[in-house]
Design a protein around this motif. Structure first.
Motif, PDB file in Angstrom:
ATOM      1  N   ALA A 123      13.437  11.637   9.120  1.00  0.00           N
ATOM      2  CA  ALA A 123      14.592  12.450   9.275  1.00  0.00           C
ATOM      3  C   ALA A 123      15.987  11.723   8.676  1.00  0.00           C
ATOM      4  O   ALA A 123      16.909  12.381   8.335  1.00  0.00           O
ATOM      5  CB  ALA A 123      14.584  12.447  10.926  1.00  0.00           C
ATOM      6  N   MET A 124      15.832  10.428   8.752  1.00  0.00           N
ATOM      7  CA  MET A 124      17.008   9.690   8.339  1.00  0.00           C
ATOM      8  C   MET A 124      17.164   9.838   6.707  1.00  0.00           C
ATOM      9  O   MET A 124      18.315  10.315   6.246  1.00  0.00           O
ATOM     10  CB  MET A 124      16.742   8.294   8.301  1.00  0.00           C
TER      11      MET A 124
ATOM     12  N   LEU B 172      27.954   5.957   5.378  1.00  0.00           N
ATOM     13  CA  LEU B 172      26.445   6.125   5.192  1.00  0.00           C
ATOM     14  C   LEU B 172      25.689   5.900   6.298  1.00  0.00           C
ATOM     15  O   LEU B 172      24.708   6.483   6.652  1.00  0.00           O
ATOM     16  CB  LEU B 172      26.048   5.662   3.824  1.00  0.00           C
ATOM     17  N   ALA B 173      25.812   4.626   6.903  1.00  0.00           N
ATOM     18  CA  ALA B 173      24.952   4.027   8.166  1.00  0.00           C
ATOM     19  C   ALA B 173      25.210   5.086   9.201  1.00  0.00           C
ATOM     20  O   ALA B 173      23.993   5.467   9.950  1.00  0.00           O
ATOM     21  CB  ALA B 173      25.176   2.658   8.328  1.00  0.00           C
TER      22      ALA B 173
ATOM     23  N   THR C 285      13.194  17.246  17.079  1.00  0.00           N
ATOM     24  CA  THR C 285      12.069  18.254  16.356  1.00  0.00           C
ATOM     25  C   THR C 285      10.800  17.912  16.792  1.00  0.00           C
ATOM     26  O   THR C 285       9.836  18.738  16.329  1.00  0.00           O
ATOM     27  CB  THR C 285      12.251  17.843  14.748  1.00  0.00           C
TER      28      THR C 285
ATOM     29  N   GLY D 165      16.766  13.804  15.084  1.00  0.00           N
ATOM     30  CA  GLY D 165      15.607  14.033  14.517  1.00  0.00           C
ATOM     31  C   GLY D 165      14.400  13.913  15.915  1.00  0.00           C
ATOM     32  O   GLY D 165      13.349  14.709  15.752  1.00  0.00           O
TER      33      GLY D 165
ATOM     34  N   MET E  62      18.177  -0.270   4.440  1.00  0.00           N
ATOM     35  CA  MET E  62      18.203   0.284   5.795  1.00  0.00           C
ATOM     36  C   MET E  62      16.742   0.533   6.189  1.00  0.00           C
ATOM     37  O   MET E  62      16.324  -0.007   7.227  1.00  0.00           O
ATOM     38  CB  MET E  62      18.947   1.339   6.180  1.00  0.00           C
TER      39      MET E  62
ATOM     40  N   PHE F 172      25.923   8.168   9.183  1.00  0.00           N
ATOM     41  CA  PHE F 172      25.135   9.712   8.675  1.00  0.00           C
ATOM     42  C   PHE F 172      23.561   9.231   9.131  1.00  0.00           C
ATOM     43  O   PHE F 172      22.905  10.072   9.651  1.00  0.00           O
ATOM     44  CB  PHE F 172      25.328   9.897   7.441  1.00  0.00           C
ATOM     45  N   ALA F 173      23.053   8.143   8.577  1.00  0.00           N
ATOM     46  CA  ALA F 173      21.755   7.735   8.570  1.00  0.00           C
ATOM     47  C   ALA F 173      21.495   7.860   9.936  1.00  0.00           C
ATOM     48  O   ALA F 173      20.267   8.206  10.384  1.00  0.00           O
ATOM     49  CB  ALA F 173      21.506   6.388   7.711  1.00  0.00           C
TER      50      ALA F 173
ATOM     51  N   ALA G  95      11.212   9.141  12.206  1.00  0.00           N
ATOM     52  CA  ALA G  95      12.510   8.682  11.989  1.00  0.00           C
ATOM     53  C   ALA G  95      12.842   8.545  10.809  1.00  0.00           C
ATOM     54  O   ALA G  95      13.892   8.977  10.441  1.00  0.00           O
ATOM     55  CB  ALA G  95      12.463   7.551  13.019  1.00  0.00           C
TER      56      ALA G  95
ATOM     57  N   ALA H 168      21.137  11.135  11.867  1.00  0.00           N
ATOM     58  CA  ALA H 168      20.295  12.124  11.227  1.00  0.00           C
ATOM     59  C   ALA H 168      19.136  11.593  12.084  1.00  0.00           C
ATOM     60  O   ALA H 168      18.086  12.471  12.498  1.00  0.00           O
ATOM     61  CB  ALA H 168      20.092  11.992   9.919  1.00  0.00           C
ATOM     62  N   MET H 169      18.780  10.258  12.002  1.00  0.00           N
ATOM     63  CA  MET H 169      17.536   9.639  12.525  1.00  0.00           C
ATOM     64  C   MET H 169      17.372   9.957  14.072  1.00  0.00           C
ATOM     65  O   MET H 169      16.086  10.484  14.517  1.00  0.00           O
ATOM     66  CB  MET H 169      17.444   8.211  12.200  1.00  0.00           C
TER      67      MET H 169
ATOM     68  N   TYR I 207      19.919   3.203   1.354  1.00  0.00           N
ATOM     69  CA  TYR I 207      19.000   3.878   2.111  1.00  0.00           C
ATOM     70  C   TYR I 207      17.795   2.787   2.149  1.00  0.00           C
ATOM     71  O   TYR I 207      17.153   2.402   3.354  1.00  0.00           O
ATOM     72  CB  TYR I 207      18.642   5.031   1.901  1.00  0.00           C
TER      73      TYR I 207
END
Lengths: 195, 195
Positions: free
Chosen positions: A161-162, B154-155, B168, B165, A188, B157-158, A158, B161-162, A185
């Motif tokens: 990926a982030m 940003l949060a 994958t 993921g 977070m 996006f983050a 996780a 993405a997480m 980041y």
DNA sequence: GTCTATAGCGAGATAGAC
DNA sequence: GTCTATCTCGCTATAGAC
């Protein structure tokens, strides 16, 4: 050692790899022709075969170099003491390293499917090694009860990926500096493993 | 409406799209030939052109259908009350929706670069709409001081993405059920926006 | 609605001149 | 070390028979 002649061989090889990296990232391995790469470098298509046995090897070399750089720079990070400090160091390293090599990062992920099985396995092994490093940090933090994580393997996936996601939107000269992004980041990440 | 004849036209179109989806995801748009798709469906290459004007339109249709499904299923979620409940709902929805369509998700991300500019812009607009939905949740939570986020964009996006993921590494029948994965990711998301 | 056949093109890779 | 020329192959897309 001084060179006898003004040979262009030492510069053509790197230029081929650099052009291939950029073109593969932009259009995809399968969509890029050897002629396009050659034209970018300013040589004829046949010349490429003095520097690579075939197109597949060119792709594999790019990916292998990228992963080797990643692992060796990771190993070269200075020692830090607590799992929390290790995690912060990893977070910042990951963002910075990947940001500086967005073409290679893109290729190393997107073009895995275009590798022959043996080449694929070699790249995957390096990727697993990188993930294992992060998981190690998380496991140590969990053991010390600094982190609250039900599953360190999932948490590693996780977080990676982030962090890698930064590459999909970050642009130099945008609203935020890379330093600021790293900071946000990291906040977070720290809360997510919380802590 | 009853059909006069046992026509195979109504089934061939979907089968072509389904084969293209799987092959594009597995090998990449540029690496897949119209002949391969036709062979998968059991028709000749020329037949495909009864159902799509060209290869590019086939790709675009797949991506557009995927994004439209995503947005309409998102819009169909039941109303919930607090930003925290909304965020949980979004988290679980995102994981479940994307997991069930891993081929389409992969294509919608990887093959953006193979779209003509106009088609690219239409897909991107839908993706931004999806991101904006999450950012809205985060902004409301921040306004109510439920979330502690220096930057809601940003949060968003983050988090996306997480969550994406998961695709994958998750495999059906693996160590964890999808329910368990949703739960673990939700815990991390909740802490990350923390709260 | 699907087929066969093919036009027209560009690909990866190699041979041999310079 | 690079070039030109070329082999051989497979591609997208179309034409026209059935």
């Amino acid at each position: 050692m001084a060179r006898k002649k003004n040979s262009s061989a030492d510069v053509t090889g790197p230029r081929i790899r650099s052009a291939a990296l950029r073109l593969f990232a932009r259009h995809g391995y399968a969509a890029v022709s050897m002629r396009q790469i050659a034209s970018e470098v300013g040589v004829q298509a046949g010349t490429l075969y003095l520097y690579t046995p075939d197109k597949q090897s060119l792709l594999f070399d790019l990916m292998q170099n990228h992963m080797q750089d990643l692992l060796s720079e990771l190993a070269a990070l200075p020692d830090v003491q607590s799992p929390l400090a290790e995690l912060q160091q990893f977070t910042r390293f990951h963002i910075r390293f990947h940001r500086a090599r967005s073409d290679a990062v893109f290729i190393a992920y997107m073009e895995l499917r275009n590798l022959e099985p043996k080449n694929f396995e070699r790249i995957e092994a390096m990727r697993r090694q990188y993930e294992a490093h992060l998981e190690g940090i998380l496991a140590r933090g969990k053991a010390e009860r600094l982190f609250d994580l039900p599953d360190t393997k999932l948490a590693a996936f996780a977080l990676i990926a982030m962090l890698t996601g930064v590459n999909t939107w970050f642009r130099e000269g945008g609203r935020l500096s890379l330093d600021a992004v790293e900071e946000i980041y990291w906040r977070m990440v720290k809360k997510a493993v919380g802590g």
